[in-house]
Design an enzyme around this catalytic site. Structure first.
Site, PDB file in Angstrom:
ATOM      1  N   GLU A  79      -0.969  26.068  -2.090  1.00  0.00           N
ATOM      2  CA  GLU A  79      -1.961  26.754  -2.947  1.00  0.00           C
ATOM      3  C   GLU A  79      -1.662  28.247  -3.066  1.00  0.00           C
ATOM      4  O   GLU A  79      -2.556  29.079  -3.060  1.00  0.00           O
ATOM      5  CB  GLU A  79      -3.393  26.544  -2.438  1.00  0.00           C
ATOM      6  CG  GLU A  79      -3.856  25.124  -2.378  1.00  0.00           C
ATOM      7  CD  GLU A  79      -3.453  24.304  -3.598  1.00  0.00           C
ATOM      8  OE1 GLU A  79      -3.236  24.891  -4.665  1.00  0.00           O
ATOM      9  OE2 GLU A  79      -3.324  23.082  -3.458  1.00  0.00           O
TER      10      GLU A  79
HETATM   11  C1  LIG Z   1       2.253  19.049   2.151  1.00  0.00           C
HETATM   12  C2  LIG Z   1       2.393  19.772   0.854  1.00  0.00           C
HETATM   13  C3  LIG Z   1       1.524  19.479  -0.176  1.00  0.00           C
HETATM   14  C4  LIG Z   1       1.672  20.120  -1.407  1.00  0.00           C
HETATM   15  N1  LIG Z   1       0.859  19.765  -2.462  1.00  0.00           N
HETATM   16  C5  LIG Z   1       1.134  20.248  -3.703  1.00  0.00           C
HETATM   17  C6  LIG Z   1       0.443  19.756  -4.865  1.00  0.00           C
HETATM   18  O1  LIG Z   1      -0.439  18.902  -4.759  1.00  0.00           O
HETATM   19  N2  LIG Z   1       0.803  20.233  -6.082  1.00  0.00           N
HETATM   20  C7  LIG Z   1       1.794  21.145  -6.250  1.00  0.00           C
HETATM   21  O2  LIG Z   1       2.079  21.516  -7.373  1.00  0.00           O
HETATM   22  N3  LIG Z   1       2.450  21.657  -5.171  1.00  0.00           N
HETATM   23  C8  LIG Z   1       2.167  21.220  -3.910  1.00  0.00           C
HETATM   24  N4  LIG Z   1       2.851  21.689  -2.826  1.00  0.00           N
HETATM   25  C9  LIG Z   1       3.837  22.738  -3.014  1.00  0.00           C
HETATM   26  C10 LIG Z   1       3.394  24.080  -2.463  1.00  0.00           C
HETATM   27  O3  LIG Z   1       2.384  24.635  -3.243  1.00  0.00           O
HETATM   28  C11 LIG Z   1       4.651  24.956  -2.365  1.00  0.00           C
HETATM   29  O4  LIG Z   1       5.386  24.479  -1.258  1.00  0.00           O
HETATM   30  C12 LIG Z   1       4.331  26.416  -2.237  1.00  0.00           C
HETATM   31  O5  LIG Z   1       3.810  26.910  -3.434  1.00  0.00           O
HETATM   32  C13 LIG Z   1       5.555  27.248  -1.859  1.00  0.00           C
HETATM   33  O6  LIG Z   1       6.646  26.943  -2.690  1.00  0.00           O
HETATM   34  P1  LIG Z   1       8.057  26.600  -2.016  1.00  0.00           P
HETATM   35  O7  LIG Z   1       7.838  25.521  -1.020  1.00  0.00           O
HETATM   36  O8  LIG Z   1       9.032  26.348  -3.093  1.00  0.00           O
HETATM   37  O9  LIG Z   1       8.432  27.888  -1.212  1.00  0.00           O
HETATM   38  P2  LIG Z   1       9.110  29.193  -1.815  1.00  0.00           P
HETATM   39  O10 LIG Z   1       8.496  29.540  -3.116  1.00  0.00           O
HETATM   40  O11 LIG Z   1      10.583  29.027  -1.757  1.00  0.00           O
HETATM   41  O12 LIG Z   1       8.649  30.286  -0.756  1.00  0.00           O
HETATM   42  C14 LIG Z   1       9.272  30.441   0.526  1.00  0.00           C
HETATM   43  C15 LIG Z   1       8.742  31.731   1.153  1.00  0.00           C
HETATM   44  O13 LIG Z   1       9.110  32.850   0.348  1.00  0.00           O
HETATM   45  C16 LIG Z   1       7.966  33.586  -0.041  1.00  0.00           C
HETATM   46  N5  LIG Z   1       8.123  34.036  -1.416  1.00  0.00           N
HETATM   47  C17 LIG Z   1       8.607  33.338  -2.464  1.00  0.00           C
HETATM   48  N6  LIG Z   1       8.560  34.087  -3.579  1.00  0.00           N
HETATM   49  C18 LIG Z   1       8.042  35.275  -3.239  1.00  0.00           C
HETATM   50  C19 LIG Z   1       7.740  36.480  -3.949  1.00  0.00           C
HETATM   51  N7  LIG Z   1       7.942  36.592  -5.264  1.00  0.00           N
HETATM   52  N8  LIG Z   1       7.204  37.515  -3.257  1.00  0.00           N
HETATM   53  C20 LIG Z   1       6.972  37.408  -1.943  1.00  0.00           C
HETATM   54  N9  LIG Z   1       7.224  36.296  -1.220  1.00  0.00           N
HETATM   55  C21 LIG Z   1       7.759  35.247  -1.866  1.00  0.00           C
HETATM   56  C22 LIG Z   1       6.791  32.631   0.095  1.00  0.00           C
HETATM   57  O14 LIG Z   1       5.592  33.327   0.342  1.00  0.00           O
HETATM   58  C23 LIG Z   1       7.220  31.776   1.275  1.00  0.00           C
HETATM   59  O15 LIG Z   1       6.841  32.410   2.471  1.00  0.00           O
HETATM   60  C24 LIG Z   1       2.690  21.097  -1.573  1.00  0.00           C
HETATM   61  C25 LIG Z   1       3.541  21.388  -0.517  1.00  0.00           C
HETATM   62  C26 LIG Z   1       3.431  20.731   0.668  1.00  0.00           C
HETATM   63  C27 LIG Z   1       4.412  21.037   1.768  1.00  0.00           C
END
Ligand SMILES: Cc1cc2nc3c(=O)[nH]c(=O)nc-3n(C[C@H](O)[C@H](O)[C@H](O)COP(=O)(O)OP(=O)(O)OC[C@H]3O[C@@H](n4cnc5c(N)ncnc54)[C@H](O)[C@@H]3O)c2cc1C
Length: 621
Positions: free
Chosen positions: A442
């Site tokens: 989220e």
């Molecule tokens: C169990 C689970 C349930 C989920 N359910 C849903 C769902 O129902 N629907 C859905 O759409 N998604 C869902 N997600 C996805 C979730 O919202 C994402 O994992 C999350 O938004 C982070 O994206 P990412 O995993 O690609 O991490 P990344 O975007 O790669 O981020 C990795 C790290 O880098 C940081 N970061 C990345 N970009 C920036 C920036 N511009 N500035 C500062 N810091 C940054 C982040 O804060 C994080 O700490 C789910 C994930 C999990 C694990």
């Protein structure tokens, strides 16, 4: 303790004695309700949580979800409570009555779900159905409302929110799922979504997926994103279910926690036949989805609070039963009897730290939600905007602060259990595993901090933020006149001043082109703000508790101001124990947690940018 999920006395205190939510019933929108009805609903929520939902926590963790023949099966033990949950209308408490909901204020929905959210794996299924239905209610066409809402609100059909892709997590604008326009005005979708909670399940006969995608030819970035309704089974004109839509669940993720929640990888349109309907206007997908994302942020904050609450109450119960070591007063006597660990100062420190944090977070969650109800119901536009502004500013704080502190509470609860806490024989390790994800999804907590500093604080030229500070100052002014609270009031005032000071400091950095200072310090600032807001709310609670304690004591001829007379009375009188506990919570938090902000202020104002100056090659050799 009647249950180990939530302290209902605390819940009732915040709702009725502090926030006086029964006054919402004076507003035209809620005249059908009364305090008695609210209390009855919460009694039922407790009963349902204790008897039906909490018992599935451990079992669903062991069983997990299965993918068989393209169909996801959720833990068997979820089926009965899900059916009962929807039949009782817990999934549509705040929906307008004309759509089959109960039209309750949102605070009642949050308070009822405070009982359920520690079992997030279960709660995610009805929660996502509710959120998706609310999107359609707000942005869907009349035809879409008629087609989807009744079955979603009754819980016959579920929902999800499908944003994330392999290359588009935080950076949603980078998504590559495409929507191809069809001659009849519908769209065919092609692409892959990952990590979709409830992307499939066998609790409902159909699932309505709101999916973000880019219509072919639309611009890159968030500005080019639209949102589509993608049903699992297409819906015929007569409302019956038609063909299975063209998307498949390629796998479900193996996770650290929330094993009962299906986290799906979804491939859309492999056979070029994935039907989707546009919801809202083209290229307005992010605006539409923001409604669901904001609701999900509050719900995720609630997951943090509820996980903290259940972990704290379990640790408290254990600490009263576990015998280990002798009393500090008898440390030289090898024959001294073993005492419950709650008698050891370090365990008491952990317990009071958890208690004050849980109470602070509950006050924060319920306060902001009640502000939201006022914003949605008060007719005077100036007053409505005042409450809306507070909700805007507090939303990222609720999401990030409650989930990070919620996790730390589960960790501290494990510490109270000692080695047993680390073992799966006790539920604490599951609370901790289940809660960790809340700081990641989220919008990760780092992103919430950027939203607070980069957007929310500056909204309406900072007026929303200043309104919040004004509300805080009003409580301090009251407490300055109360002998027992005036020192705490000064401490909270110093915290409010620090918030204003850093806000001005960030603004001056922005003007001087030193934008990396607010950006790099956004997260510490958010956590600092969470502590100050909780300190304020606990002070507010203390003011009421002091009045009530004095009244309870004087009714029994006890002098509340005399600690020697009060101590034995607190042991025998439940109300006195509760109100005195509130005073101790506030004092502990303001004297022991709030001072941590001094270090944050110092570090922010040092303007240190070593995190940017260090070369990537220098992080490790
Ligand atoms: C169990 C689970 C349930 C989920 N359910 C849903 C769902 O129902 N629907 C859905 O759409 N998604 C869902 N997600 C996805 C979730 O919202 C994402 O994992 C999350 O938004 C982070 O994206 P990412 O995993 O690609 O991490 P990344 O975007 O790669 O981020 C990795 C790290 O880098 C940081 N970061 C990345 N970009 C920036 C920036 N511009 N500035 C500062 N810091 C940054 C982040 O804060 C994080 O700490 C789910 C994930 C999990 C694990």
């Amino acid at each position: 303790m009647a249950n180990l999920i939530l302290d209902e006395h605390d819940q009732n205190f915040v709702l009725f004695e502090m926030l006086e939510i029964d006054k919402l019933c004076e507003l035209e929108r809620y005249t059908d309700f009364s305090k008695d009805m609210f209390e009855m609903i919460l009694t039922e929520a407790q009963k349902f949580a204790v008897e039906e939902i909490f018992p599935t926590l451990a079992e669903s963790d062991k069983e997990g979800c299965r993918l068989e023949g393209g169909q996801v099966h959720v833990p068997k033990c979820f089926h009965r409570p899900f059916k009962l949950f929807c039949e009782a209308g817990w999934n549509c408490m705040s929906f307008p009555a004309e759509h089959g909901g109960q039209g309750l204020p949102f605070i009642m929905r949050i308070a009822a779900h405070d009982w359920y959210m520690q079992n997030f794996a279960f709660a995610s299924y009805p929660g996502l159905g509710e959120g998706a239905a609310h999107l359609i209610e707000t942005y869907g066409s009349q035809e879409q409302k008629e087609k989807y809402l009744p079955k979603m609100i009754s819980g016959k059909w579920g929902g999800s929110m499908a944003l994330t892709e392999p290359g588009a997590g935080t950076d949603v604008g980078n998504l590559s799922t495409k929507a191809i326009r069809q001659p009849d005005g519908t769209f065919k979708l092609q692409g892959t979504k990952i990590f979709i909670t409830g992307g499939d399940q066998d609790l409902t006969e159909n699932i309505i997926h709101p999916v973000l995608a880019r219509i072919e030819g639309d611009p890159a970035g968030t500005k080019g994103i639209s949102i589509f309704i993608v049903p699992k089974f297409l819906v015929n004109e007569d409302g019956s279910l038609g063909r299975r839509n063209d998307f498949e669940i390629a796998k479900i993720e193996e996770k650290m926690g929330i094993h009962g929640s299906s986290t799906c990888l979804m491939n859309f349109g492999d056979n070029n036949n994935c039907y989707g309907e546009l919801m809202g206007a083209e290229r307005e997908g992010m605006k539409v989805m923001f409604q669901m994302m904001n609701e999900a942020r509050i719900a995720t904050g609630l997951q943090g609070l509820s996980s903290a609450s259940v972990a704290y109450l379990h640790a408290l119960n254990y600490s009263k039963q576990r015998l280990q070591g002798a009393s500090l007063l008898e440390f030289k006597n090898p024959d001294a009897p073993r005492v419950p660990i709650i008698q050891h100062p370090d365990v008491r420190r952990m317990l009071l730290w958890m208690k004050s944090n849980v109470e602070g977070m509950r006050a924060l969650m319920y306060y902001a939600t009640t502000c939201g109800d006022k914003a949605a119901s008060i007719k005077d536009p100036v007053e409505a905007e005042k409450w809306l502004g507070i909700v805007e500013v507090l939303t990222p704080v609720i999401k990030a602060y409650c989930t990070d502190i919620g996790f730390r509470v589960t960790e501290t609860a494990m510490q109270c259990y000692g080695g047993y806490g680390y073992c799966s024989e006790y539920p604490i390790e599951q609370f901790m595993r289940d809660e960790k994800i809340a700081s990641i999804y989220e919008g990760s907590n780092g992103i919430q901090a950027l939203d607070l500093v980069g957007r929310k604080m500056g909204m309406k030229k900072g007026a929303y933020f200043m309104t919040l500070l004004g509300e805080m100052g009003a409580t301090v002014a009251k407490c300055r006149t109360i002998e027992t609270l005036k020192v705490l009031a000064e401490d909270v005032q110093a915290g409010i001043n620090a918030l204003a000071e850093i806000a001005m400091f960030f603004a001056s950095c922005g003007k001087a082109g030193k934008f990396l200072i607010p950006v790099g310090n956004a997260y510490p600032f958010l956590m600092m703000m969470g502590k100050i807001v909780c300190a304020w709310l606990l002070l507010w609670e203390a003011q009421i508790a002091q009045e009530r304690l004095t009244a309870v004591c004087s009714a029994k001829g006890v002098n509340a101001a005399d600690p020697i007379a009060l101590a034995p009375f607190v042991k025998e009188n439940k109300d006195a124990a509760f109100y005195d506990g509130k005073l101790k919570s506030a004092r502990y938090f303001i004297k022991n947690v709030l001072p941590e902000i001094d270090g944050t202020v110092k570090s922010i104002k040092s303007e240190d940018l070593s995190m940017m100056e260090i070369a990537e090659e220098s992080f490790a050799s």
